[in-house]
Enzyme design. Structure first.
Site, PDB file in Angstrom:
ATOM      1  NE  ARG A  34      69.879  70.031  28.374  1.00 43.79           N
ATOM      2  CZ  ARG A  34      68.588  70.066  28.609  1.00 43.79           C
ATOM      3  NH1 ARG A  34      68.113  70.863  29.522  1.00 43.79           N
ATOM      4  NH2 ARG A  34      67.757  69.307  27.926  1.00 43.79           N
ATOM      5  CG  ASP A 139      59.276  79.143  28.411  1.00 46.74           C
ATOM      6  OD1 ASP A 139      58.568  78.147  28.170  1.00 46.74           O
ATOM      7  OD2 ASP A 139      60.456  79.052  28.827  1.00 46.74           O
TER       8      ASP A 139
HETATM    9  C1  LIG Z   1      58.642  70.705  28.182  1.00 48.66           C
HETATM   10  S1  LIG Z   1      58.242  72.385  27.874  1.00 48.66           S
HETATM   11  C2  LIG Z   1      56.460  72.283  27.882  1.00 48.66           C
HETATM   12  C3  LIG Z   1      55.840  73.190  26.838  1.00 48.66           C
HETATM   13  C4  LIG Z   1      54.326  73.150  26.727  1.00 48.66           C
HETATM   14  N1  LIG Z   1      53.700  73.648  27.933  1.00 48.66           N
HETATM   15  C5  LIG Z   1      53.830  71.758  26.404  1.00 48.66           C
HETATM   16  O1  LIG Z   1      53.167  71.144  27.246  1.00 48.66           O
HETATM   17  O2  LIG Z   1      54.092  71.271  25.294  1.00 48.66           O
HETATM   18  C6  LIG Z   1      58.605  73.153  29.455  1.00 48.66           C
HETATM   19  C7  LIG Z   1      58.802  74.652  29.379  1.00 48.66           C
HETATM   20  O3  LIG Z   1      58.816  75.169  30.704  1.00 48.66           O
HETATM   21  C8  LIG Z   1      59.718  76.253  30.739  1.00 48.66           C
HETATM   22  N2  LIG Z   1      60.134  76.502  32.138  1.00 48.66           N
HETATM   23  C9  LIG Z   1      60.963  75.771  32.913  1.00 48.66           C
HETATM   24  N3  LIG Z   1      61.139  76.372  34.110  1.00 48.66           N
HETATM   25  C10 LIG Z   1      60.392  77.490  34.097  1.00 48.66           C
HETATM   26  C11 LIG Z   1      60.166  78.529  35.046  1.00 48.66           C
HETATM   27  N4  LIG Z   1      60.750  78.538  36.250  1.00 48.66           N
HETATM   28  N5  LIG Z   1      59.344  79.531  34.696  1.00 48.66           N
HETATM   29  C12 LIG Z   1      58.746  79.559  33.470  1.00 48.66           C
HETATM   30  N6  LIG Z   1      58.926  78.605  32.534  1.00 48.66           N
HETATM   31  C13 LIG Z   1      59.756  77.589  32.845  1.00 48.66           C
HETATM   32  C14 LIG Z   1      60.872  75.783  29.857  1.00 48.66           C
HETATM   33  O4  LIG Z   1      61.659  76.854  29.390  1.00 48.66           O
HETATM   34  C15 LIG Z   1      60.139  75.043  28.739  1.00 48.66           C
HETATM   35  O5  LIG Z   1      59.939  75.853  27.616  1.00 48.66           O
END
Ligand SMILES: C[S@@+](CC[C@H](N)C(=O)[O-])C[C@H]1O[C@@H](n2cnc3c(N)ncnc32)[C@H](O)[C@@H]1O
Length: 280
Positions: A34, A139
């Site tokens: 990354r 997000d």
């Molecule tokens: C693995 S994805 C899950 C997506 C969806 N909720 C699902 O269950 O399929 C996790 C998401 O959380 C977001 N994320 C991580 N840290 C975060 C934060 N501090 N605030 C908001 N979103 C966050 C990431 O950008 C990512 O898009």
């Protein structure tokens, strides 16, 4: 000059302070990949150590966050939550005519909030009643939000992503384009779905959230808490819970836990919780 271990420690510390995400041990390969991508995306001419210093000074923070989030998702992931929504939650709102306000708190590339919207439209058709639904999807990653707002996805007929009760052709238009690899085509979300969902950037790690108390009827917080330490998961859950109405529903991901909320909810299914009490 920092060695790899010190460099990775610095990455973890910056990531934690900007997002609250705690990277576990043995993520060295992921961090290296990354960082490499981040350097390419920012076109930064100095070395990685200088780039990290620039980030600490407030530059390239958005690019850093976007590089270090994990965005894996798909339509109707853990589809039993959408079954609960259509069978239990939505009929009440169709009957009462009340507005339903839904929140998707880590919406990634949009498949989750669009699945919520398809479920509402499906309920409306089955029940023969209008449901006034709004879906706020947030997000921290601005790239995935942009992708979600565009609403264009790869789709293969052989995909098992959509449950039997959803016909994708009702909700997506085929994009005029040649078939891609693996028989995939590009599909675009239809306007009636798109207009139900508002995408916004929001950091779950912020000390407070910009919503009214007891505002949402439904909150999806799935597969995001896993990136935080247990104390931080608790803090996020409590903040979200303040914005959930009494009797409202909280959906968590399959490996997530309601922690301290347990005495304030009724568990009615696989990581499905109804709010029964306000937090003190
Ligand atoms: C693995 S994805 C899950 C997506 C969806 N909720 C699902 O269950 O399929 C996790 C998401 O959380 C977001 N994320 C991580 N840290 C975060 C934060 N501090 N605030 C908001 N979103 C966050 C990431 O950008 C990512 O898009």
């Amino acid at each position: 000059m920092l060695d790899n271990s010190a460099l990775h420690k610095k990455v973890k510390s910056i990531l934690y302070s900007l997002t609250g995400i705690t990277l576990s041990e043995n993520k060295d390969i992921m961090i290296a990949n990354r960082l490499h991508k981040l350097k390419r995306d920012t076109k930064y001419s100095g070395d990685i150590e200088e780039l990290l210093e620039a980030i600490e000074d407030g530059e390239y923070q958005m690019e850093f966050i976007n590089s270090f989030t994990t965005n894996k998702t798909h339509f109707f992931r853990e589809d039993f939550h959408f079954t609960d929504l259509i069978n239990r939650v939505l009929p009440e709102f169709a009957k009462s005519g009340k507005d339903i306000k839904m929140y998707c708190s880590a919406s990634s590339t949009g498949e989750e909030p669009y699945s919520m919207a398809m479920t509402v439209l499906e309920a409306q058709e089955t029940l023969g009643k209008k449901i006034n639904a709004t879906i706020l999807a947030t997000d921290i990653d601005t790239n995935v939000l942009q992708y979600a707002a565009n609403g264009i996805y790869r789709y293969s007929k052989s995909s098992k992503e959509f449950p039997q009760w959803i016909k994708p052709q009702k909700y997506f238009k085929r994009r005029v384009q040649k078939t891609l690899a693996n028989e995939e085509i590009l599909i675009k979300v239809k306007p009636e779905l798109q207009k139900m969902v508002t995408f916004q950037v929001m950091n779950l790690n912020d000390p407070t959230y910009p919503y009214e108390k007891n505002y949402f009827d439904v909150i999806f917080c799935r597969n995001v808490l896993i990136y935080f330490s247990t104390p931080d998961q608790n803090k996020i859950l409590k903040k979200l819970f303040n914005h959930l109405k009494m009797g409202g529903t909280l959906y968590l991901g399959h490996s997530e836990n309601p922690h301290d909320l347990i005495n304030y909810v009724q568990r009615i299914g696989q990581n499905i919780f109804i709010k029964t009490k306000e937090l003190p």
